[in-house]
Design a protein around this motif. Structure first.
Motif, PDB file in Angstrom:
ATOM      1  N   GLU A  90       0.805  -1.219   0.000  1.00  0.00           N
ATOM      2  CA  GLU A  90       0.000   0.000   0.000  1.00  0.00           C
ATOM      3  C   GLU A  90       0.838   1.268   0.000  1.00  0.00           C
ATOM      4  OE1 GLU A  90      -2.599  -0.218   3.340  1.00  0.00           O
ATOM      5  OE2 GLU A  90      -3.973  -1.662   2.390  1.00  0.00           O
ATOM      6  N   ARG A  91       2.035   1.232   0.582  1.00  0.00           N
ATOM      7  CA  ARG A  91       2.811   2.456   0.774  1.00  0.00           C
ATOM      8  C   ARG A  91       4.057   2.564  -0.082  1.00  0.00           C
ATOM      9  NH1 ARG A  91       0.101   6.346   3.919  1.00  0.00           N
ATOM     10  NH2 ARG A  91      -1.185   5.248   5.455  1.00  0.00           N
ATOM     11  N   LEU A  92       4.567   1.414  -0.569  1.00  0.00           N
ATOM     12  CA  LEU A  92       5.874   1.402  -1.207  1.00  0.00           C
ATOM     13  C   LEU A  92       5.816   0.827  -2.622  1.00  0.00           C
ATOM     14  CD1 LEU A  92       7.959  -0.011   1.791  1.00  0.00           C
ATOM     15  CD2 LEU A  92       7.587   2.407   1.198  1.00  0.00           C
ATOM     16  N   GLY A  93       6.661   1.369  -3.486  1.00  0.00           N
ATOM     17  CA  GLY A  93       6.859   0.818  -4.813  1.00  0.00           C
ATOM     18  C   GLY A  93       8.349   0.557  -5.002  1.00  0.00           C
ATOM     19  N   SER A 167      -0.331   3.482  -6.340  1.00  0.00           N
ATOM     20  CA  SER A 167      -0.202   4.867  -5.861  1.00  0.00           C
ATOM     21  C   SER A 167       0.608   4.943  -4.564  1.00  0.00           C
ATOM     22  CB  SER A 167      -1.585   5.490  -5.649  1.00  0.00           C
ATOM     23  OG  SER A 167      -2.328   5.504  -6.850  1.00  0.00           O
ATOM     24  N   PRO A 168       1.844   4.421  -4.564  1.00  0.00           N
ATOM     25  CA  PRO A 168       2.629   4.413  -3.333  1.00  0.00           C
ATOM     26  C   PRO A 168       3.068   5.818  -2.945  1.00  0.00           C
ATOM     27  CG  PRO A 168       4.019   3.799  -5.180  1.00  0.00           C
ATOM     28  CD  PRO A 168       2.620   3.901  -5.714  1.00  0.00           C
ATOM     29  N   ALA A 169       3.296   6.007  -1.653  1.00  0.00           N
ATOM     30  CA  ALA A 169       3.816   7.291  -1.176  1.00  0.00           C
ATOM     31  C   ALA A 169       5.308   7.409  -1.455  1.00  0.00           C
ATOM     32  CB  ALA A 169       3.552   7.438   0.321  1.00  0.00           C
ATOM     33  N   LEU A 170       6.007   6.267  -1.498  1.00  0.00           N
ATOM     34  CA  LEU A 170       7.460   6.255  -1.664  1.00  0.00           C
ATOM     35  C   LEU A 170       7.862   5.148  -2.622  1.00  0.00           C
ATOM     36  CD1 LEU A 170      10.401   7.040  -0.750  1.00  0.00           C
ATOM     37  CD2 LEU A 170      10.118   5.375   1.108  1.00  0.00           C
ATOM     38  N   ILE A 171       8.724   5.492  -3.581  1.00  0.00           N
ATOM     39  CA  ILE A 171       9.306   4.485  -4.474  1.00  0.00           C
ATOM     40  C   ILE A 171      10.784   4.348  -4.146  1.00  0.00           C
ATOM     41  CG2 ILE A 171       9.992   3.999  -6.862  1.00  0.00           C
ATOM     42  CD1 ILE A 171       7.304   4.980  -7.771  1.00  0.00           C
ATOM     43  N   SER A 202       7.359  10.346  -3.328  1.00  0.00           N
ATOM     44  CA  SER A 202       8.742  10.460  -2.875  1.00  0.00           C
ATOM     45  C   SER A 202       9.581   9.358  -3.515  1.00  0.00           C
ATOM     46  CB  SER A 202       8.814  10.341  -1.352  1.00  0.00           C
ATOM     47  OG  SER A 202       8.112  11.397  -0.729  1.00  0.00           O
ATOM     48  N   PHE A 203      10.864   9.651  -3.721  1.00  0.00           N
ATOM     49  CA  PHE A 203      11.796   8.676  -4.288  1.00  0.00           C
ATOM     50  C   PHE A 203      13.045   8.608  -3.429  1.00  0.00           C
ATOM     51  CE2 PHE A 203       9.164   9.194  -7.957  1.00  0.00           C
ATOM     52  CZ  PHE A 203       9.336   8.063  -8.740  1.00  0.00           C
ATOM     53  N   LEU A 204      13.526   7.391  -3.188  1.00  0.00           N
ATOM     54  CA  LEU A 204      14.844   7.149  -2.612  1.00  0.00           C
ATOM     55  C   LEU A 204      15.598   6.314  -3.633  1.00  0.00           C
ATOM     56  CD1 LEU A 204      16.880   7.339  -0.299  1.00  0.00           C
ATOM     57  CD2 LEU A 204      15.866   5.251   0.660  1.00  0.00           C
ATOM     58  N   ILE A 205      16.648   6.893  -4.221  1.00  0.00           N
ATOM     59  CA  ILE A 205      17.330   6.294  -5.362  1.00  0.00           C
ATOM     60  C   ILE A 205      18.756   5.927  -4.983  1.00  0.00           C
ATOM     61  CG2 ILE A 205      18.048   6.623  -7.752  1.00  0.00           C
ATOM     62  CD1 ILE A 205      15.866   8.810  -7.946  1.00  0.00           C
ATOM     63  N   VAL A 206      19.055   4.634  -4.969  1.00  0.00           N
ATOM     64  CA  VAL A 206      20.428   4.183  -4.791  1.00  0.00           C
ATOM     65  C   VAL A 206      21.130   4.296  -6.138  1.00  0.00           C
ATOM     66  CG1 VAL A 206      21.919   2.214  -4.294  1.00  0.00           C
ATOM     67  CG2 VAL A 206      19.875   2.607  -2.914  1.00  0.00           C
ATOM     68  N   THR A 207      22.274   4.970  -6.156  1.00  0.00           N
ATOM     69  CA  THR A 207      22.975   5.155  -7.422  1.00  0.00           C
ATOM     70  C   THR A 207      24.467   5.309  -7.206  1.00  0.00           C
ATOM     71  OG1 THR A 207      23.090   6.505  -9.438  1.00  0.00           O
ATOM     72  CG2 THR A 207      22.622   7.666  -7.371  1.00  0.00           C
ATOM     73  N   HIS A 208      25.230   4.859  -8.196  1.00  0.00           N
ATOM     74  CA  HIS A 208      26.661   5.137  -8.258  1.00  0.00           C
ATOM     75  C   HIS A 208      26.946   6.311  -9.188  1.00  0.00           C
ATOM     76  CE1 HIS A 208      27.222   0.968  -6.634  1.00  0.00           C
ATOM     77  NE2 HIS A 208      28.251   1.558  -6.060  1.00  0.00           N
ATOM     78  N   ASN A 209      25.900   6.839  -9.813  1.00  0.00           N
ATOM     79  CA  ASN A 209      26.036   7.915 -10.781  1.00  0.00           C
ATOM     80  C   ASN A 209      26.054   9.254 -10.046  1.00  0.00           C
ATOM     81  OD1 ASN A 209      25.550   9.928 -12.760  1.00  0.00           O
ATOM     82  ND2 ASN A 209      24.540   8.425 -14.087  1.00  0.00           N
ATOM     83  N   ALA A 210      27.244   9.831  -9.901  1.00  0.00           N
ATOM     84  CA  ALA A 210      27.396  11.067  -9.127  1.00  0.00           C
ATOM     85  C   ALA A 210      26.627  12.223  -9.760  1.00  0.00           C
ATOM     86  CB  ALA A 210      28.866  11.434  -8.989  1.00  0.00           C
ATOM     87  N   ALA A 211      26.617  12.289 -11.089  1.00  0.00           N
ATOM     88  CA  ALA A 211      25.908  13.375 -11.766  1.00  0.00           C
ATOM     89  C   ALA A 211      24.409  13.277 -11.517  1.00  0.00           C
ATOM     90  CB  ALA A 211      26.207  13.343 -13.261  1.00  0.00           C
TER      91      ALA A 211
END
Length: 237
Positions: A90-93, A167-171, A202-211
């Motif tokens: 319900e809350r997360l994608g 329709s998650p609040a956070l992906i 909202s988005f929390l994105i794990v990335t190695h891409n500094a740009a």
């Protein structure tokens, strides 16, 4: 009452493996952070620093060893697996480096999957919502194409549409552009930003891409299982 502004709150969260054995190893050391509604956050750090472990804990795919985790104001410590699954759906994608689409299924069928898991049977409204989401990621022309016939960038767009299905609040996105060329990666990033601005997701994105990280609103840096002070990106829009 659920906290609708503070989507995720971690207080002194640790994660250890092999507890009670000679090989016991603590991966996360006292992580405290809050993610609020509408934020677009990058999570960076060296390989093996604990980024994926932290993402799995926030995504309710793993349990902290100690500390407090609240999702939408709800302390998850004593929830059953069924309750955690319901809260997660319900809350997360989720969007991963690999799109994890069912290759023989059409794009629209892949987007329908989270709704099918929730409702257990398809209906017209479900299919219409899936088509609408594909339209929002500029894939309406490819809605009935098997996923295997789509490019890598198109598959990630389907994955983002699928993540939006409930329709998650956070992906939570784990290296979502890691397998894409520069042009496709930029397109996927811009799409996530559009979802953020247009829907307040909202988005929390794990990335190695500094740009890419610098284009987020806030940067969280995990080094050796410790969260170092966050910073602001340079171009949040």
């Amino acid at each position: 009452m659920a906290d609708t502004e503070h989507l995720v709150q971690l207080e002194q969260v640790t994660k250890s493996y092999g507890v009670g054995t000679p090989s016991a190893h603590e991966v996360l050391h006292g992580i405290t952070l809050t993610i609020t509604r509408g934020e677009f956050v990058a999570l960076i750090g060296p390989s093996g620093s604990g980024k994926s472990t932290l993402l799995h804990i926030i995504g309710l795919l793993d349990h902290p060893t100690s500390g407090t985790l609240r999702v939408a104001g709800e302390d998850v410590a004593h929830m059953t697996d069924a309750e955690l699954t319901e809260l997660r759906s319900e809350r997360l994608g989720f969007v991963f480096q690999q799109s994890l689409l069912l290759s023989a299924f059409s794009a629209v069928e892949n987007v329908m999957l989270p709704m099918l898991l929730h409702q257990h049977y398809p209906d017209t409204a479900m299919r219409e919502r899936a088509r609408g989401l594909l339209s929002s990621v500029a894939l309406d022309r490819w809605a009935d194409f098997p996923a295997r016939n789509l490019s890598g960038g198109q598959q990630q767009r389907v994955a983002i549409a699928r993540a939006m299905a409930m329709s998650p609040a956070l992906i939570l996105a784990d290296e979502p552009t890691g397998n894409l060329d520069t042009v496709a990666a930029d397109g996927v990033f811009q799409l996530m930003r559009t979802m953020n601005t247009d829907h307040g997701t909202s988005f929390l994105i794990v990335t190695h891409n500094a740009a890419l990280a610098q284009r987020c609103d806030r940067i969280l840096n995990v080094v050796d299982g410790v969260l170092v002070p966050s910073s602001h990106g340079r171009a949040p829009r």
